[in-house]
Design a protein around this motif. Sequence first.
Motif, PDB file in Angstrom:
ATOM      1  N   SER A 113       0.816  -1.208  -0.011  1.00  0.00           N
ATOM      2  CA  SER A 113       0.109  -0.059   0.052  1.00  0.00           C
ATOM      3  C   SER A 113       0.857   1.134   0.050  1.00  0.00           C
ATOM      4  N   GLY A 114       0.350   2.339  -0.614  1.00  0.00           N
ATOM      5  CA  GLY A 114       0.941   3.350  -0.338  1.00  0.00           C
ATOM      6  C   GLY A 114       2.008   3.804  -1.527  1.00  0.00           C
ATOM      7  N   ALA A 115       2.990   4.730  -1.410  1.00  0.00           N
ATOM      8  CA  ALA A 115       4.124   4.776  -2.228  1.00  0.00           C
ATOM      9  C   ALA A 115       4.943   3.754  -2.252  1.00  0.00           C
ATOM     10  N   PHE A 116       5.623   3.300  -3.344  1.00  0.00           N
ATOM     11  CA  PHE A 116       6.735   2.294  -3.489  1.00  0.00           C
ATOM     12  C   PHE A 116       8.023   2.779  -2.991  1.00  0.00           C
ATOM     13  N   THR A 117       8.436   2.026  -1.865  1.00  0.00           N
ATOM     14  CA  THR A 117       9.766   2.358  -1.494  1.00  0.00           C
ATOM     15  C   THR A 117      10.626   0.915  -1.094  1.00  0.00           C
ATOM     16  N   PRO A 118      11.946   0.732  -1.265  1.00  0.00           N
ATOM     17  CA  PRO A 118      12.421  -0.402  -0.832  1.00  0.00           C
ATOM     18  C   PRO A 118      12.244  -1.104   0.495  1.00  0.00           C
ATOM     19  N   GLN A 119      12.075  -0.040   1.495  1.00  0.00           N
ATOM     20  CA  GLN A 119      11.751  -0.426   2.986  1.00  0.00           C
ATOM     21  C   GLN A 119      10.155  -1.079   2.883  1.00  0.00           C
ATOM     22  N   ALA A 120       9.555  -0.310   2.211  1.00  0.00           N
ATOM     23  CA  ALA A 120       7.717  -1.108   2.302  1.00  0.00           C
ATOM     24  C   ALA A 120       7.621  -2.218   1.759  1.00  0.00           C
ATOM     25  N   PHE A 121       8.784  -2.510   0.597  1.00  0.00           N
ATOM     26  CA  PHE A 121       8.600  -3.640  -0.182  1.00  0.00           C
ATOM     27  C   PHE A 121       8.999  -4.783   0.535  1.00  0.00           C
ATOM     28  N   ALA A 122      10.343  -4.650   1.272  1.00  0.00           N
ATOM     29  CA  ALA A 122      10.982  -5.469   2.161  1.00  0.00           C
ATOM     30  C   ALA A 122       9.920  -5.908   3.264  1.00  0.00           C
ATOM     31  N   ALA A 123       9.338  -5.061   3.909  1.00  0.00           N
ATOM     32  CA  ALA A 123       8.460  -5.505   4.707  1.00  0.00           C
ATOM     33  C   ALA A 123       7.330  -6.353   4.621  1.00  0.00           C
ATOM     34  N   ALA A 124       6.736  -6.149   3.241  1.00  0.00           N
ATOM     35  CA  ALA A 124       5.497  -6.784   2.953  1.00  0.00           C
ATOM     36  C   ALA A 124       6.162  -8.332   2.397  1.00  0.00           C
ATOM     37  N   ALA A 125       7.137  -8.188   1.726  1.00  0.00           N
ATOM     38  CA  ALA A 125       7.605  -9.408   1.248  1.00  0.00           C
ATOM     39  C   ALA A 125       8.236 -10.553   2.425  1.00  0.00           C
ATOM     40  N   LEU A 126       8.743  -9.793   3.612  1.00  0.00           N
ATOM     41  CA  LEU A 126       9.089 -10.722   4.377  1.00  0.00           C
ATOM     42  C   LEU A 126       8.198 -11.205   5.399  1.00  0.00           C
ATOM     43  N   MET A 127       6.983 -10.622   5.475  1.00  0.00           N
ATOM     44  CA  MET A 127       5.613 -10.983   5.941  1.00  0.00           C
ATOM     45  C   MET A 127       5.004 -12.171   5.272  1.00  0.00           C
ATOM     46  N   MET A 128       5.431 -12.439   3.870  1.00  0.00           N
ATOM     47  CA  MET A 128       4.721 -13.359   3.254  1.00  0.00           C
ATOM     48  C   MET A 128       4.994 -14.733   3.586  1.00  0.00           C
ATOM     49  N   VAL A 129       6.211 -15.004   4.071  1.00  0.00           N
ATOM     50  CA  VAL A 129       6.564 -16.398   4.611  1.00  0.00           C
ATOM     51  C   VAL A 129       5.725 -17.130   5.440  1.00  0.00           C
ATOM     52  N   SER A 130       5.152 -18.192   4.630  1.00  0.00           N
ATOM     53  CA  SER A 130       4.022 -19.212   5.081  1.00  0.00           C
ATOM     54  C   SER A 130       4.457 -20.489   4.881  1.00  0.00           C
ATOM     55  N   THR A 131       3.629 -21.643   5.624  1.00  0.00           N
ATOM     56  CA  THR A 131       3.938 -22.992   4.901  1.00  0.00           C
ATOM     57  C   THR A 131       2.351 -23.461   4.908  1.00  0.00           C
ATOM     58  N   ASP A 132       2.574 -24.767   4.213  1.00  0.00           N
ATOM     59  CA  ASP A 132       1.302 -25.565   4.035  1.00  0.00           C
ATOM     60  C   ASP A 132       1.786 -26.756   4.039  1.00  0.00           C
ATOM     61  N   HIS A 133       1.222 -27.523   5.202  1.00  0.00           N
ATOM     62  CA  HIS A 133       1.462 -28.902   5.553  1.00  0.00           C
ATOM     63  C   HIS A 133       3.031 -29.042   5.598  1.00  0.00           C
ATOM     64  N   GLY A 134       3.634 -28.233   6.421  1.00  0.00           N
ATOM     65  CA  GLY A 134       4.919 -28.366   6.521  1.00  0.00           C
ATOM     66  C   GLY A 134       5.906 -27.713   5.469  1.00  0.00           C
ATOM     67  N   GLU A 135       5.214 -27.433   4.122  1.00  0.00           N
ATOM     68  CA  GLU A 135       5.983 -27.074   3.059  1.00  0.00           C
ATOM     69  C   GLU A 135       5.780 -25.690   2.795  1.00  0.00           C
ATOM     70  N   ARG A 136       7.125 -24.959   2.484  1.00  0.00           N
ATOM     71  CA  ARG A 136       6.914 -23.380   2.256  1.00  0.00           C
ATOM     72  C   ARG A 136       6.269 -23.084   1.168  1.00  0.00           C
ATOM     73  N   ILE A 137       5.551 -22.202   0.931  1.00  0.00           N
ATOM     74  CA  ILE A 137       4.561 -21.538  -0.104  1.00  0.00           C
ATOM     75  C   ILE A 137       5.400 -20.730  -0.873  1.00  0.00           C
ATOM     76  N   PRO A 138       5.827 -21.040  -2.157  1.00  0.00           N
ATOM     77  CA  PRO A 138       6.708 -19.976  -3.009  1.00  0.00           C
ATOM     78  C   PRO A 138       5.986 -18.786  -3.038  1.00  0.00           C
ATOM     79  N   THR A 139       6.700 -17.626  -3.110  1.00  0.00           N
ATOM     80  CA  THR A 139       6.204 -16.298  -3.253  1.00  0.00           C
ATOM     81  C   THR A 139       6.754 -15.858  -4.630  1.00  0.00           C
TER      82      THR A 139
END
Length: 404
Positions: A113-139
């Motif tokens: 959300s909001g203006a694109f900045t490297p810091q905002a991008f990094a925060a959003a990207a690193l929040m996406m890490v998740s798993t499904d049945h123990g397997e990492r979901i590719p992003t």
Amino acid sequence: MKLEPVLGDDPREILRGLRGALHGAGPALGLGLVSDLPGEVRPGTAVVVTTSGSTGVPKSVILSRDALTASALATADRIGDGAWLLALPPSYVAGLQVLVRSLVADREPAILSGAFTPQAFAAAALMMVSTDHGERIPTYTSLVPAQLARLLDAAEHDGAVGAALRSFETILVGGQALPAAMLERAEAAGARIVRTYGSTETSGGCVYDGVPLRGVRVRIERGEVQVAGPVLADGYFSDVGRTVPTAPPLAAGASSGASGPVGPAVFVRDSDGTRWYRTGDAGLFDGGVLRVRGRIDNVIVSGGVNISLDRVERIVRTIAGLDEAVVVGVPDARWGEASVIVASRGEALRRSEAVQLEEARAAVQHEIGSHARPSRLVLVDELETLPSGKPDREAIRRAVLALR
């Protein structure tokens, strides 16, 4: 079928409307400059995307549910399935397709959300890490070169940005040519980049790293790249002349007899019924890989010689400090027309302006000839861009003319 204009660029509002449009439960969406469009569209339409383009000429492109879905499925077939981060305006086809892919995969997209900045991008990207049945979901995510350049610069002193770049299974980069030097920087930083080629008329990228996606066909006719397949748009809204050819159908594999689109129509049919989109891009196949050489019509005539500004620009961007430069054509009293390099002052001043211009002129002379050498280098505080992140070439050219 009703067309519902979407005012603004709110990704969540567009996502809600797109969900209904793709499933046929809601009206088609009108994105971009839609105020003058009628309120009804043909059945099966999902979105009408109106963009000004880098030359400032508006186009209202009709995209069906089938075309958008075919594109999303072909992308998953090529690079895999997973979760997507939206970092582009959703009213442009590259951003829109991030939402389509998410809906087809039945996953909620992460939204920057909001203006694109490297810091905002990094925060959003690193929040996406998740798993499904123990397997990492590719992003996955999709960027334009200007965004990637900012991220690479920031990653040199911000570890979180570097980690974010490395976290994606694939980063699609399109919208314009990706300079070779920038690709090398990205790969050195651990980012997995796939270069895409396509347009709104092809539901976004349809050729990845020079190879067409599943179901997509590409041919070269008289030097022009032409595309066929289920990803093609239905045409242009209220612009039948550019959508339906007035000439007889081409014989399969036959040449159009011109170096670019003949007449206004850009969608044509072979005698066997195959429908092709005439991109207006110059290209060739090199070992089975598509190489796009720039716009057929982005040419100046200098001293009676045709010069491709796209080709000059690609060479100029190999010079240190000019990797995001734009080359435009301007009137010239002696030669008729001449090319001018326009670059950001902050980037270019890392080295001598005179040295950079001389290096660029020498490189162009070596690759093309002395007739194609840029006449000068103009430094600006910031290169004007469209909301899609592409350079606004017409605005840049007008700014150069204003300096004369």
